[in-house]
Design an enzyme around this catalytic site. Structure first.
Site, PDB file in Angstrom:
ATOM      1  N   CYS A 181       0.877  -1.174   0.000  1.00  0.00           N
ATOM      2  CA  CYS A 181       0.000   0.000   0.000  1.00  0.00           C
ATOM      3  C   CYS A 181       0.915   1.226   0.000  1.00  0.00           C
ATOM      4  O   CYS A 181       2.096   1.120  -0.345  1.00  0.00           O
ATOM      5  CB  CYS A 181      -0.975  -0.008   1.170  1.00  0.00           C
ATOM      6  SG  CYS A 181      -0.206   0.156   2.790  1.00  0.00           S
ATOM      7  N   LYS A 182       0.415   2.356   0.382  1.00  0.00           N
ATOM      8  CA  LYS A 182       1.209   3.583   0.293  1.00  0.00           C
ATOM      9  C   LYS A 182       2.505   3.479   1.104  1.00  0.00           C
ATOM     10  O   LYS A 182       3.583   3.837   0.614  1.00  0.00           O
ATOM     11  CB  LYS A 182       0.370   4.768   0.773  1.00  0.00           C
ATOM     12  CG  LYS A 182       1.083   6.101   0.721  1.00  0.00           C
ATOM     13  CD  LYS A 182       0.145   7.211   1.185  1.00  0.00           C
ATOM     14  CE  LYS A 182       0.838   8.562   1.165  1.00  0.00           C
ATOM     15  NZ  LYS A 182      -0.079   9.651   1.598  1.00  0.00           N
TER      16      LYS A 182
END
Length: 754
Positions: free
Chosen positions: A658-659
């Site tokens: 994810c980020k």
């Protein structure tokens, strides 16, 4: 609810939804639980493990033991430093080739000077980044708070191994590995104009439509030019080495050695000649001819007659290098064919000479035996006198010299013409082109660090599985990335970066070599279009490998990315924005996954396939995955689960991104772990939620040491102790309450001053 397993921590019990959760302990010596991990090979790659032990009931009221381990990897910094060093070497070589391009017309010469100025600045920047990275001696990973730092751009965010070891009463012990890492993206560069996927497409369209100052070459042709240049640089010294070995064998009068040396020389020379059969070289030569300044010089003598009519005793004369190339109006298009064909003809002269020398050598031995019976062959004697064995070296030396001269002429012309092709790519929109190269290098570096880490761990855990090793060198490995980025705001650019970075991993091949010392860190060779990662194994492990791998066969990977946004920003994107990027990425990568499955079924042996099909219904899973991708359902997490299941059944490497590889990643990993326990190890159905909460809950961690928090190295009251146990719902509620508090505070201030 059971007893604590082997470890060195206190007993911990927590209430989850009013009932007791599984007992958990902190383990300070994870190696003692599983001897397989206690190996120097993995210890050289992984460090700072954090281990948790659980006991959960099965459906028949027995107990399973679970060991969850999270480890950092020193490859987070090692791989970027290796890669940047390669970039510097490659760029310096390219700059030198541009300088050696020869005399150009004023227009092209000014462009070249401009390109060299900017390229030198890029090299200096890469050298500065490498210097700064070499100073990093503290943490072995980059925290999410540092993802915007310029000096750490090439380093992946939060690269960790998340391992679950299951000891089940019904099945043999099983290991489940997931590499967790922040999405490969150029955070410092920003995402105001999008990510690599959009930027590269826009750049290519502008190049194609603006060609009045430049000659347009497609990305495929540019890549081909780089490939041919790389082959030239590799093959030319190899041919020269084998030619010298041939002369050495001739001086020793060794027929067997002469045959072997000739075989190697022939193989490499044929590869060299084949590299220039591409039409690109011919067109590039013509383009370069038109870019030369005025003035026509006399053409060098054509090697056609001398090579065609020459015999082994009359080698073709060495070709003269010309200092300038005439205009296209005086350019003989067939001349290039004659130039590179002269290399093959020179080789034929050498082969014919060696054959005759060996034949006469055998005949002289036969003649010696026949002389005892008084039956001499006068013609044979004459040939022996005319070509005594002492003349082998003298007869081969001029032929070898001619081969080298012809090869040098070919290399000079081809290098200049293909370097001119690369000049076109760099000359157009120069700052933008180099910034795109920098961005792509950054993203690729982050992706490659994770891939190398995953490959080494997978190789280690499956080293004693013959089926896996056969699959490795016969088909290659599938590498599945699970993306959790939304298609909203900056994360669109991150997803575009990530898609290109993962796709670029197709350029990577692995080669396993035997470690000659205690240094087992991988080494990277190659160039931007083709990298080879050399993985070192201790001698005992190396000997257990199949012969094909030990002989240096390149091992390929097939990266695929499936993304499903799951946060509140994705809700906004699906209702008011655009999710076409996610849909196209999933569809494209499904086709790649299906292609790998087809190759797998075709190349693996029938007996393995029949056993494999009994164990895995992969075809049904693929059809189900395709249906879910086509359904375009909102936040369809079934895509994630199906892709992960297919990857595990195909012995692949799993990634979750994810980020920043914290909140969404931890939610996904813990859910996957509990789902595996339920589906594969008969976790009691009443304990699924409690097991999930237990893995995610902060209170089940006990008294953690300072090194247990991978983000800060310390424990605070307001921050969770580990990224894998952070309830994302609390974040969402807290962020909304913060907004409400800010609005109310502003209203009170306005009322007070009024």
């Amino acid at each position: 609810m059971g007893e604590i397993e082997d470890g060195e921590a206190d007993h911990i019990t927590t209430d989850v939804q009013g009932q007791k959760c599984a007992l958990v302990c902190e383990c300070t010596a994870p190696e003692s639980v599983n001897g397989k991990d206690n190996l120097p090979f993995l210890n050289a790659v992984l460090k700072n493990p954090v281990c948790k032990l659980y006991r959960f009931p099965t459906s028949d009221n027995k107990w399973m033991r679970i060991r969850e381990q999270m480890s950092e990897s020193i490859l987070s910094f090692h791989i970027p430093k290796e890669l940047i060093s390669l970039h510097i070497k490659e760029d310096l070589c390219r700059n030198q080739e541009l300088k050696e391009l020869g005399e150009l017309s004023p227009h092209w010469d000014n462009l070249r000077k401009n390109v060299l100025t900017h390229c030198d600045q890029m090299v200096n920047m890469y050298q500065d980044i490498l210097t700064e990275l070499s100073k990093e001696t503290g943490s072995s990973f980059k925290s999410s708070s540092s993802k915007g730092e310029k000096t750490l751009e090439f380093v992946p965010v939060n690269l960790h191994l998340q391992r679950m070891h299951v000891h089940s009463p019904h099945l043999k012990d099983a290991l489940y590995d997931v590499i967790t890492v922040g999405a490969p993206a150029a955070h410092f560069q920003g995402f105001k104009n999008g990510g690599l996927r959009k930027l590269l497409h826009r750049f290519e369209m502008e190049r194609r439509n603006t060609g009045y100052q430049f000659i347009y070459y497609s990305p495929e042709n540019t890549a081909k030019a780089k490939e041919v240049l790389s082959n030239i640089n590799q093959l030319q010294p190899l041919i020269a080495t084998h030619a010298d070995l041939l002369l050495n064998s001739a001086s020793q009068h060794s027929p067997d050695s002469l045959k072997n040396s000739l075989k190697m020389l022939s193989e490499k020379t044929e590869l060299f000649v084949h590299a220039f059969k591409d039409q690109l070289v011919r067109s590039a030569l013509l383009a370069l001819y038109t870019a030369r300044p005025g003035g026509v010089l006399k053409k060098p003598p054509s090697p056609k007659n001398s090579t065609e009519e020459s015999c082994p005793q009359d080698p073709p004369p060495p070709m003269r290098r010309q200092d300038s190339i005439p205009h296209h109006s005086d350019y003989d298009e067939e001349e290039w064919d004659r130039v590179w064909a002269s290399v093959g003809k020179s080789l034929n002269c050498i082969i014919a000479t060696v054959d005759k020398l060996i034949e006469r050598d055998g005949g002289s031995e036969g003649g010696g035996d026949g002389s005892k019976d008084g039956e001499e062959d006068p013609s044979l004697v004459d040939s022996i006198i005319t070509h005594p064995r002492e003349d082998w070296y003298e007869q081969l030396y001029p032929l070898i010299l001619t081969l080298k001269d012809c090869m040098g002429e070919v290399v000079n012309r081809a290098k200049q013409s293909l370097t001119f092709v690369l000049l076109q790519e760099l000359a157009y929109s120069l700052p933008q082109c180099l910034m795109l190269t920098l961005r792509r290098d950054i993203v690729f570096s982050q992706a490659l660090a994770g891939l190398v880490c995953g490959f080494i761990i997978k190789l280690h855990t499956s080293l004693h599985d013959p089926g896996f090793l056969q699959q490795l060198h016969t088909v290659g490995l599938i590498v599945q990335y699970e993306g959790l980025l939304s298609t909203y705001s900056d994360e669109i650019g991150m997803l575009e970066d990530m898609a290109v970075g993962i796709s670029d991993l197709k350029k990577v091949a692995f080669k396993i070599i035997e470690a000659k010392s205690n240094d087992v860190l991988p080494v990277i060779t190659g160039r931007r279009e083709h990298y080879v990662v050399e993985v070192k194994l201790p001698a005992r492990m190396f000997e257990a490998l199949p012969l094909q791998i030990k002989e240096g066969q390149l091992l390929h990977v097939y990266p695929v990315l499936f993304n499903v946004g799951i946060n509140e920003q994705q809700t906004l994107a699906e209702r008011f924005g655009d999710v076409s990027l996610q849909e196209s990425i999933n569809q494209e990568n499904f086709e790649l996954l299906k292609e790998y499955y087809t190759i797998f079924m075709e190349k693996m042996p029938p007996d393995y396939i029949s056993h494999f099909q009994e164990q895995n219904d992969l075809k049904g899973l693929l059809e189900n995955l395709h249906q879910n991708i086509q359904a375009k359902k909102r936040k369809n997490v079934e895509i994630m689960w199906l892709a992960a299941t297919i990857c595990r059944k195909l012995n692949g490497i799993r990634f979750t991104c994810c980020k920043s590889a914290k909140d969404r990643t931890s939610m996904s990993v813990t859910l996957e772990q509990c789902s595996i326990l339920r589906d594969e190890h008969q976790l009691h159905k009443d304990f699924f939620i409690r097991a999930l909460d237990c893995m995610r809950s902060r209170q089940t961690q006990g008294a953690l040491s300072e090194s247990d928090d991978p983000e800060t190295g310390c424990l605070t009251d307001n921050k969770p102790t580990s990224r894998h146990f952070y309830p994302v719902a609390l974040l969402l509620v807290s962020s909304h309450l913060l907004v409400v508090w800010l609005i109310l505070s502003l209203a009170l201030l306005l009322a007070k001053y009024q």
